[in-house]
Design a protein around this motif. Structure first.
Motif, PDB file in Angstrom:
ATOM      1  N   VAL A   1      -3.338  -8.157   7.248  1.00 27.21           N
ATOM      2  CA  VAL A   1      -2.551  -6.926   7.233  1.00 27.21           C
ATOM      3  C   VAL A   1      -1.108  -7.306   6.945  1.00 27.21           C
ATOM      4  N   PHE A   2      -0.277  -6.304   6.711  1.00 27.33           N
ATOM      5  CA  PHE A   2       1.122  -6.532   6.396  1.00 27.33           C
ATOM      6  C   PHE A   2       1.985  -5.819   7.430  1.00 27.33           C
ATOM      7  N   VAL A   3       2.970  -6.548   7.946  1.00 23.77           N
ATOM      8  CA  VAL A   3       3.900  -5.989   8.926  1.00 23.77           C
ATOM      9  C   VAL A   3       5.319  -6.214   8.422  1.00 23.77           C
ATOM     10  N   LEU A   4       6.260  -5.490   9.008  1.00 25.78           N
ATOM     11  CA  LEU A   4       7.663  -5.623   8.635  1.00 25.78           C
ATOM     12  C   LEU A   4       8.392  -6.440   9.685  1.00 25.78           C
ATOM     13  N   LEU A   5       9.105  -7.468   9.233  1.00 29.23           N
ATOM     14  CA  LEU A   5       9.891  -8.318  10.121  1.00 29.23           C
ATOM     15  C   LEU A   5      11.361  -8.216   9.757  1.00 29.23           C
TER      16      LEU A   5
ATOM     17  N   SER B   1      -2.057  -2.315   2.843  1.00 24.94           N
ATOM     18  CA  SER B   1      -1.531  -2.596   1.505  1.00 24.94           C
ATOM     19  C   SER B   1      -0.104  -3.145   1.575  1.00 24.94           C
ATOM     20  N   GLU B   2       0.128  -4.245   0.867  1.00 25.88           N
ATOM     21  CA  GLU B   2       1.472  -4.814   0.791  1.00 25.88           C
ATOM     22  C   GLU B   2       2.445  -3.835   0.135  1.00 25.88           C
ATOM     23  N   ASP B   3       1.980  -3.121  -0.900  1.00 17.70           N
ATOM     24  CA  ASP B   3       2.841  -2.147  -1.579  1.00 17.70           C
ATOM     25  C   ASP B   3       3.273  -1.034  -0.627  1.00 17.70           C
ATOM     26  N   ASP B   4       2.362  -0.549   0.202  1.00 17.93           N
ATOM     27  CA  ASP B   4       2.695   0.501   1.165  1.00 17.93           C
ATOM     28  C   ASP B   4       3.718  -0.004   2.178  1.00 17.93           C
TER      29      ASP B   4
ATOM     30  N   GLU C   1      -4.662   1.961   3.255  1.00 26.45           N
ATOM     31  CA  GLU C   1      -4.062   1.850   1.919  1.00 26.45           C
ATOM     32  C   GLU C   1      -3.905   3.238   1.301  1.00 26.45           C
ATOM     33  N   GLY C   2      -2.737   3.497   0.743  1.00 20.72           N
ATOM     34  CA  GLY C   2      -2.463   4.764   0.080  1.00 20.72           C
ATOM     35  C   GLY C   2      -1.945   5.856   0.991  1.00 20.72           C
ATOM     36  N   ALA C   3      -1.922   5.614   2.291  1.00 19.04           N
ATOM     37  CA  ALA C   3      -1.410   6.635   3.222  1.00 19.04           C
ATOM     38  C   ALA C   3       0.107   6.691   3.093  1.00 19.04           C
TER      39      ALA C   3
END
Length: 141
Positions: free
Chosen positions: A3-7, A33-36, A78-80
């Motif tokens: 998964v992708f998280v924000l740091l 999704s990394e793009d999201d 993804e896509g949300a």
């Protein structure tokens, strides 16, 4: 699953993971999704947050961190279209000026030891704000 998280302040002793504060609870967003995740980070920047780094991590690691810190987590499909709230907390648990606070040091992963929070309140974004975000996102393409 990855998964992708924000740091914030990625790779420093003062690294913090982005969370939402809902009432008295903190929630970590895990993006499929990394793009999201990148779009969400750009929307935060448009609201004058520091630049966030998108990091790929194992979802079990994030869940273990949340469990140890008594935080909630949410998987963003993804896509949300997930929009950050406009209001944010006045004081974060991590310090932008690199003061390190090890009170929240995580035994599972030292990279996730401090948490940035923001309040969530239902609010509408103005057309001008949406246009600004749209232009920034189009610039990524």
């Amino acid at each position: 699953m990855r998964v992708f998280v924000l740091l914030f302040n990625a790779g420093t002793d003062n690294e913090g993971i982005h969370t939402l504060q809902i009432g008295d609870r903190n929630k970590v967003l895990m993006f499929e999704s990394e793009d999201d995740a990148t779009r969400y980070g750009l929307m935060l920047e448009a609201q004058d947050f520091p630049e966030a780094t998108v990091e790929s991590m194992d979802d079990r690691e994030i869940k273990a961190f949340c469990e140890s810190a008594d935080y909630d987590w949410e998987l963003v499909p993804e896509g949300a279209l997930t929009l950050p709230p406009e209001a944010s907390v006045e004081e974060t648990d991590w310090q932008i000026d690199d003061e390190f606070d090890d009170e929240f040091e995580d035994e599972f992963d030292d990279d996730l030891d401090l948490v940035e929070s923001e309040e969530t309140e239902a609010s509408e974004m103005s057309d001008a704000e949406l246009d600004s975000i749209r232009r920034r996102l189009e610039g990524l393409l």
